[in-house]
Design a protein around this motif. Structure first.
Motif, PDB file in Angstrom:
ATOM      1  N   ALA A 138      21.034  17.901  34.393  1.00 37.82           N
ATOM      2  CA  ALA A 138      20.639  16.499  34.555  1.00 37.82           C
ATOM      3  C   ALA A 138      21.350  15.848  35.731  1.00 37.82           C
ATOM      4  CB  ALA A 138      20.935  15.724  33.269  1.00 37.82           C
ATOM      5  N   ALA A 139      22.573  16.331  36.038  1.00 36.14           N
ATOM      6  CA  ALA A 139      23.348  15.768  37.149  1.00 36.14           C
ATOM      7  C   ALA A 139      23.080  16.488  38.460  1.00 36.14           C
ATOM      8  CB  ALA A 139      24.835  15.822  36.816  1.00 36.14           C
ATOM      9  N   GLY A 140      22.190  17.483  38.429  1.00 35.62           N
ATOM     10  CA  GLY A 140      21.882  18.228  39.636  1.00 35.62           C
ATOM     11  C   GLY A 140      22.977  19.204  40.047  1.00 35.62           C
ATOM     12  N   GLU A 141      23.840  19.571  39.118  1.00 33.29           N
ATOM     13  CA  GLU A 141      24.938  20.498  39.388  1.00 33.29           C
ATOM     14  C   GLU A 141      24.528  21.923  39.044  1.00 33.29           C
ATOM     15  OE1 GLU A 141      27.876  19.765  40.617  1.00 33.29           O
ATOM     16  OE2 GLU A 141      28.004  17.586  40.465  1.00 33.29           O
ATOM     17  N   ASP A 142      25.358  22.878  39.497  1.00 34.78           N
ATOM     18  CA  ASP A 142      25.203  24.249  39.040  1.00 34.78           C
ATOM     19  C   ASP A 142      25.335  24.258  37.516  1.00 34.78           C
ATOM     20  OD1 ASP A 142      25.402  27.341  39.845  1.00 34.78           O
ATOM     21  OD2 ASP A 142      26.816  26.947  38.217  1.00 34.78           O
ATOM     22  N   LEU A 143      24.527  25.059  36.837  1.00 34.82           N
ATOM     23  CA  LEU A 143      24.515  25.035  35.374  1.00 34.82           C
ATOM     24  C   LEU A 143      25.884  25.300  34.762  1.00 34.82           C
ATOM     25  CD1 LEU A 143      21.142  26.788  34.423  1.00 34.82           C
ATOM     26  CD2 LEU A 143      21.674  24.345  34.550  1.00 34.82           C
ATOM     27  N   ASP A 144      26.686  26.130  35.423  1.00 31.23           N
ATOM     28  CA  ASP A 144      27.986  26.504  34.860  1.00 31.23           C
ATOM     29  C   ASP A 144      29.138  25.697  35.450  1.00 31.23           C
ATOM     30  OD1 ASP A 144      27.163  28.448  33.016  1.00 31.23           O
ATOM     31  OD2 ASP A 144      26.988  29.968  34.583  1.00 31.23           O
ATOM     32  N   ALA A 145      28.836  24.644  36.138  1.00 28.81           N
ATOM     33  CA  ALA A 145      29.903  23.827  36.733  1.00 28.81           C
ATOM     34  C   ALA A 145      30.830  23.292  35.644  1.00 28.81           C
ATOM     35  CB  ALA A 145      29.303  22.662  37.524  1.00 28.81           C
ATOM     36  N   GLY A 146      32.119  23.534  35.808  1.00 30.96           N
ATOM     37  CA  GLY A 146      33.107  23.019  34.866  1.00 30.96           C
ATOM     38  C   GLY A 146      33.179  23.753  33.541  1.00 30.96           C
ATOM     39  N   VAL A 147      32.395  24.816  33.394  1.00 33.31           N
ATOM     40  CA  VAL A 147      32.398  25.572  32.137  1.00 33.31           C
ATOM     41  C   VAL A 147      33.468  26.661  32.211  1.00 33.31           C
ATOM     42  CG1 VAL A 147      31.083  27.084  30.609  1.00 33.31           C
ATOM     43  CG2 VAL A 147      29.964  25.129  31.695  1.00 33.31           C
ATOM     44  N   THR A 148      34.448  26.582  31.330  1.00 35.50           N
ATOM     45  CA  THR A 148      35.484  27.622  31.282  1.00 35.50           C
ATOM     46  C   THR A 148      35.074  28.714  30.302  1.00 35.50           C
ATOM     47  OG1 THR A 148      36.677  26.594  29.446  1.00 35.50           O
ATOM     48  CG2 THR A 148      37.255  25.853  31.687  1.00 35.50           C
ATOM     49  N   MET A 149      35.748  29.854  30.393  1.00 37.08           N
ATOM     50  CA  MET A 149      35.488  30.918  29.430  1.00 37.08           C
ATOM     51  C   MET A 149      35.933  30.498  28.031  1.00 37.08           C
ATOM     52  SD  MET A 149      33.768  33.265  30.736  1.00 37.08           S
ATOM     53  CE  MET A 149      33.878  34.356  29.322  1.00 37.08           C
ATOM     54  N   GLY A 150      36.900  29.570  27.970  1.00 42.37           N
ATOM     55  CA  GLY A 150      37.294  29.055  26.666  1.00 42.37           C
ATOM     56  C   GLY A 150      36.143  28.346  25.991  1.00 42.37           C
ATOM     57  N   LEU A 151      35.465  27.464  26.720  1.00 42.84           N
ATOM     58  CA  LEU A 151      34.308  26.762  26.175  1.00 42.84           C
ATOM     59  C   LEU A 151      33.183  27.736  25.852  1.00 42.84           C
ATOM     60  CD1 LEU A 151      32.662  24.197  25.551  1.00 42.84           C
ATOM     61  CD2 LEU A 151      32.002  24.144  27.968  1.00 42.84           C
ATOM     62  N   PHE A 152      32.941  28.681  26.751  1.00 40.42           N
ATOM     63  CA  PHE A 152      31.822  29.606  26.592  1.00 40.42           C
ATOM     64  C   PHE A 152      31.992  30.489  25.353  1.00 40.42           C
ATOM     65  CE2 PHE A 152      29.744  33.723  27.605  1.00 40.42           C
ATOM     66  CZ  PHE A 152      28.437  33.264  27.670  1.00 40.42           C
ATOM     67  N   SER A 153      33.198  30.979  25.145  1.00 39.92           N
ATOM     68  CA  SER A 153      33.379  31.987  24.095  1.00 39.92           C
ATOM     69  C   SER A 153      34.164  31.495  22.885  1.00 39.92           C
ATOM     70  CB  SER A 153      34.071  33.228  24.681  1.00 39.92           C
ATOM     71  OG  SER A 153      35.356  32.901  25.172  1.00 39.92           O
ATOM     72  N   TYR A 154      34.377  30.179  22.766  1.00 38.65           N
ATOM     73  CA  TYR A 154      35.198  29.737  21.634  1.00 38.65           C
ATOM     74  C   TYR A 154      34.580  30.023  20.275  1.00 38.65           C
ATOM     75  CZ  TYR A 154      33.048  25.302  20.005  1.00 38.65           C
ATOM     76  OH  TYR A 154      32.234  24.358  19.447  1.00 38.65           O
ATOM     77  N   PRO A 155      33.237  30.221  20.136  1.00 38.51           N
ATOM     78  CA  PRO A 155      32.742  30.635  18.818  1.00 38.51           C
ATOM     79  C   PRO A 155      33.329  31.969  18.357  1.00 38.51           C
ATOM     80  CG  PRO A 155      30.936  29.755  20.131  1.00 38.51           C
ATOM     81  CD  PRO A 155      32.116  29.878  21.057  1.00 38.51           C
ATOM     82  N   VAL A 156      33.736  32.827  19.306  1.00 37.45           N
ATOM     83  CA  VAL A 156      34.351  34.096  18.910  1.00 37.45           C
ATOM     84  C   VAL A 156      35.744  33.846  18.339  1.00 37.45           C
ATOM     85  CG1 VAL A 156      34.943  36.438  19.631  1.00 37.45           C
ATOM     86  CG2 VAL A 156      33.063  35.243  20.757  1.00 37.45           C
ATOM     87  N   LEU A 157      36.502  32.929  18.962  1.00 29.83           N
ATOM     88  CA  LEU A 157      37.810  32.570  18.427  1.00 29.83           C
ATOM     89  C   LEU A 157      37.652  31.950  17.039  1.00 29.83           C
ATOM     90  CD1 LEU A 157      40.858  32.127  18.601  1.00 29.83           C
ATOM     91  CD2 LEU A 157      40.424  30.069  19.974  1.00 29.83           C
ATOM     92  N   MET A 158      36.646  31.118  16.868  1.00 28.13           N
ATOM     93  CA  MET A 158      36.397  30.521  15.553  1.00 28.13           C
ATOM     94  C   MET A 158      36.064  31.604  14.528  1.00 28.13           C
ATOM     95  SD  MET A 158      33.772  27.434  14.625  1.00 28.13           S
ATOM     96  CE  MET A 158      33.483  26.906  12.930  1.00 28.13           C
ATOM     97  N   ALA A 159      35.287  32.599  14.945  1.00 34.94           N
ATOM     98  CA  ALA A 159      34.965  33.712  14.046  1.00 34.94           C
ATOM     99  C   ALA A 159      36.224  34.468  13.642  1.00 34.94           C
ATOM    100  CB  ALA A 159      33.969  34.655  14.716  1.00 34.94           C
ATOM    101  N   ALA A 160      37.134  34.660  14.597  1.00 33.95           N
ATOM    102  CA  ALA A 160      38.382  35.363  14.288  1.00 33.95           C
ATOM    103  C   ALA A 160      39.237  34.565  13.313  1.00 33.95           C
ATOM    104  CB  ALA A 160      39.157  35.639  15.578  1.00 33.95           C
ATOM    105  N   ASP A 161      39.265  33.237  13.476  1.00 37.90           N
ATOM    106  CA  ASP A 161      39.999  32.392  12.528  1.00 37.90           C
ATOM    107  C   ASP A 161      39.522  32.641  11.101  1.00 37.90           C
ATOM    108  OD1 ASP A 161      41.527  30.946  14.446  1.00 37.90           O
ATOM    109  OD2 ASP A 161      39.818  29.634  14.850  1.00 37.90           O
ATOM    110  N   ILE A 162      38.218  32.756  10.952  1.00 41.87           N
ATOM    111  CA  ILE A 162      37.612  32.873   9.621  1.00 41.87           C
ATOM    112  C   ILE A 162      37.753  34.289   9.073  1.00 41.87           C
ATOM    113  CG2 ILE A 162      35.412  32.740   8.384  1.00 41.87           C
ATOM    114  CD1 ILE A 162      34.584  30.622  10.564  1.00 41.87           C
TER     115      ILE A 162
END
Length: 439
Positions: A121-145
């Motif tokens: 929506a802002a005309g940026e690259d789709l992955d602008a500002g996206v860290t691997m932490g944000l991208f893969s945090y569902p895996v960390l959440m899965a490990a917690d559980i």
């Protein structure tokens, strides 16, 4: 009766307000006191790093949240209460799960898609500002559980997708490495549809983003009274009847009142109770519940070392479960110790006893000490002691535990009355138990 494991993660950013207490903290603590429930509560400080890069805020929030939950009645003797960052096995499990996680699954995660949509929506690259932490945090959440094989995970509706991902990862790991055994149970999301959502000062949902919150402990009695005085009401004067169903002040009152108190309050409003006096009634009711907790909170905040001791004790409880389990998972994926197990060669003479002693197969040895108690130890190659038991009044008790460890290995190691000598790791013990079973 079967014990149900329930796991609750606590995000360590921000300071809790009254809405957090009524909607999440109070019901979770009440649920932890039910029979046949084993509860795990953790401060999700690794998760906090994904959206907060202010170390002071992270540090302060961990302190405030730990103090809040304990002051509100969470019993560290009854539950396992720990910081995520104090259980390193969670990160190791995160990597094991990452290695079976399809990238396409993470592409579909709501948080990542929302970030991509905002960038588009802002005309940026789709992955602008996206860290691997944000991208893969569902895996960390899965490990917690999955680290503690929680059966139930209370979440908001926006987190249900992550529980579904956790189930998928658990099934993939079980299929790839289980060899007929399910290492992980499949957790269920618990969405509390009836959880109270408190209105804020302006009638909208209480939220810091709306700047309409009522403080829980911050600012003490004065801040609570001042906030309640700012609650927006209609223009009806004292003596004029009020409609209780049209007032969010009544909703706040109901969150703390007994049924009889609530009925009386409603009747008083219909009879013309003024809003100013109604707010005083609300303040007195809320203050009666919060005052004792606020005192405990202040005590914890003044003595953070006490919080530290409680959290480290909780981490110890958590790791007594996590260490042997991660050792089993290491073995399942092939990250095994290279143990030498003696094999008798054809025609071997007695002259080879010395060499066989160096490569002796793992074994249990039961004995009685001068104190009259019976003990056993488990030794590996070179007679290295891997386990040392506590003392038993009868030899048959020691023998029964030896048989359990031989038969079930890691499944009973965490609960066995044994200690690991200094320098011995759980995975080394599990490898030796496995070698013994196969010899």
């Amino acid at each position: 009766m079967t014990t149900t494991r329930v796991l609750t993660g606590i995000t360590t950013t921000g300071t809790p307000h009254l809405g957090n207490y009524v909607g999440a903290i109070r019901p979770a603590i009440q649920a932890s006191r039910r029979e046949n429930v084993q509860s795990f509560f953790f401060l999700a400080d690794y998760h906090a790093l994904i959206k907060c890069d202010d170390p002071q805020r992270i540090e302060r929030s961990r302190l405030e949240l730990a103090a809040t939950w304990l002051a509100s009645g969470l019993d560290p003797e009854l539950v396992t209460f720990y910081r995520q960052s104090d259980v390193p096995e969670v990160l190791e499990l995160t990597w094991l799960l990452t290695c079976v996680c399809p990238k396409g699954m993470m592409n579909r995660a709501h948080a990542y898609k929302a970030a991509c949509d905002a960038n588009a929506a802002a005309g940026e690259d789709l992955d602008a500002g996206v860290t691997m932490g944000l991208f893969s945090y569902p895996v960390l959440m899965a490990a917690d559980i999955l680290m503690f094989n929680a059966h139930l995970v209370p979440v908001g509706r926006d987190q249900v997708q992550h529980i579904e991902m956790t189930r998928d990862l658990a099934q993939r790991f079980n299929h790839m490495f289980g060899g007929g055994r399910d290492f992980f149970v499949l957790p269920e999301a618990v969405v509390e549809e009836q959880v109270a959502t408190l209105p804020g000062l302006d009638g909208r949902k209480m939220s810091k983003s709306y700047d309409n919150t009522i403080p829980l402990f911050e600012g003490g009695t004065k801040a609570l009274g001042e906030a309640i005085a700012r609650i927006v009401t209609d223009s009806r004067l004292p003596g004029e009847p009020k409609d209780p169903d049209a007032s969010h002040l009544v909703t706040l009152y109901e969150a703390f009142a007994e049924p009889e108190q609530n009925a009386n309050f409603r009747n008083e409003l219909r009879a013309g109770l003024g809003w100013g006096e109604a707010k005083q009634h609300l303040f007195a009711l809320v203050e009666a519940e919060l005052a004792p907790m606020r005192a405990r909170y202040a005590e914890f905040m003044a003595h953070p070392d006490r919080l530290e001791d409680l959290l480290m004790a909780g981490a110890g409880k958590a790791r007594r479960l996590a260490q042997p389990f991660i050792a089993e998972l290491r073995q399942a994926v092939g990250l095994r110790r290279m143990l030498a197990v003696a094999r008798a060669s054809p025609g071997e003479s007695d002259g080879g006893k010395a060499d066989r002693g160096k490569l002796a197969a793992p074994s249990f040895k039961q004995y009685r000490e001068a104190d009259g108690l019976f003990y056993f130890k488990f030794t590996g190659p070179g007679d290295r002691v891997l386990l040392q038991s506590h003392g038993f009044a009868q030899g048959k008790e020691a023998g029964a535990w030896i048989q359990k460890l031989k038969a079930d290995g890691g499944a009973v190691l965490a609960s066995a009355p044994v200690v690991l000598p200094q320098g011995v790791k759980p995975d080394e013990v599990l490898e030796a138990l496995s070698a013994l079973a196969s010899s």
